[in-house]
Motif scaffolding. Structure first.
Motif, short mmCIF file in Angstrom:
data_model
loop_
_atom_site.label_atom_id
_atom_site.label_comp_id
_atom_site.label_asym_id
_atom_site.label_seq_id
_atom_site.Cartn_x
_atom_site.Cartn_y
_atom_site.Cartn_z
N ASP A 1 3.88 -43.02 -111.18
CA ASP A 1 4.18 -42.64 -109.79
C ASP A 1 4.25 -43.87 -108.89
O ASP A 1 5.17 -44.01 -108.08
N PHE A 2 3.26 -44.75 -109.02
CA PHE A 2 3.25 -45.99 -108.23
C PHE A 2 4.50 -46.82 -108.54
O PHE A 2 5.17 -47.30 -107.62
N PHE B 1 -12.90 -50.65 -103.11
CA PHE B 1 -14.04 -49.75 -103.25
C PHE B 1 -14.73 -49.48 -101.92
O PHE B 1 -15.24 -48.39 -101.70
N ALA B 2 -14.69 -50.44 -101.02
CA ALA B 2 -15.32 -50.24 -99.71
C ALA B 2 -14.46 -49.39 -98.78
O ALA B 2 -15.00 -48.68 -97.93
N ASN B 3 -13.14 -49.44 -98.93
CA ASN B 3 -12.26 -48.83 -97.94
C ASN B 3 -11.28 -47.78 -98.45
O ASN B 3 -10.76 -47.01 -97.64
N CYS B 4 -11.01 -47.75 -99.74
CA CYS B 4 -9.91 -46.93 -100.25
C CYS B 4 -10.30 -45.90 -101.29
O CYS B 4 -9.66 -44.85 -101.40
N ARG C 1 -2.00 -40.64 -102.57
CA ARG C 1 -1.12 -40.85 -103.73
C ARG C 1 -1.78 -41.75 -104.77
O ARG C 1 -2.58 -42.61 -104.42
N PRO C 2 -1.39 -41.60 -106.03
CA PRO C 2 -1.87 -42.51 -107.07
C PRO C 2 -1.40 -43.94 -106.77
O PRO C 2 -0.29 -44.16 -106.30
N ARG D 1 -6.29 -42.99 -109.22
CA ARG D 1 -5.39 -41.88 -109.55
C ARG D 1 -5.06 -41.00 -108.34
O ARG D 1 -4.17 -40.17 -108.42
N GLY D 2 -5.78 -41.17 -107.25
CA GLY D 2 -5.51 -40.40 -106.05
C GLY D 2 -5.91 -38.94 -106.18
O GLY D 2 -6.22 -38.45 -107.27
N THR D 3 -5.93 -38.28 -105.06
CA THR D 3 -6.23 -36.85 -105.01
C THR D 3 -5.71 -36.30 -103.69
O THR D 3 -5.65 -37.02 -102.69
#
Length: 166
Positions: free
Chosen positions: A66-67, A42-45, A60-61, A54-56
């Motif tokens: 997909d992962f 949550f702090a970095n990603c 990537r998710p 889920r990515g945007t």
């Protein structure tokens, strides 16, 4: 002839058992590692990969089919190494979070993808195949814990994403 049929049935049953058990084995990480990885996520990603993983856009998710298509045949060691040389992406400095942060992030990602914590700590050298411990399916409890993460109150402990990490 009957004996050969029984042997085929036993082999088929064993194969089904292995397939059904995929993702059911406890992960090579502790609950504490996953919790620390969650805070780091949550702090970095989450700013790019989103709070629900889920990515945007180019991010990537990090959960789901997909992962798993990318990572199920690879090891936790490969995941930690990949994270440490690519994240956070430029203009930030990849590798800047420190090795243990990447190990903890990998534990969080394994848990997000259905792996269960155990008493064993994940290390950067862990050769467990991701597909042997993770299914790509996020548990309802895990999903609820992500949904409860909201914007930080002013002055709260938040990273660049504005999401409170507790």
């Amino acid at each position: 002839m009957i004996r050969a049929g029984c042997a085929r049935a036993v082999v088929a049953a064993a194969a089904l058992g292995v397939a059904a058990g995929a993702g059911a084995q406890a992960g090579p990480f502790t609950e504490a590692q996953a919790a620390t990885g969650r805070a780091s996520y949550f702090a970095n990603c989450a700013g790019c990969h989103q709070a629900d993983l889920r990515g945007t856009n180019e991010a990537r998710p990090l959960v789901g089919a997909d992962f798993m298509r990318t990572w199920s045949g690879r090891t936790a060691q490969e995941l930690v190494a990949f994270l440490s040389v690519t994240m956070p992406p430029p203009p930030a400095a990849p590798g800047s979070l420190g090795l243990q942060s990447y190990v903890n992030l990998a534990a969080f990602l394994l848990q997000a993808n259905g792996a269960s914590p155990s008493a064993s700590e994940l290390t950067a050298a862990s050769t467990v195949a991701i597909g042997s411990v993770a299914s790509g399916t996020m548990s309802d409890a895990f999903r609820a814990s992500l949904a409860s993460a909201g914007p930080a109150a002013p002055g709260g402990a938040a990273g660049g994403t504005g999401i409170s990490v507790g």
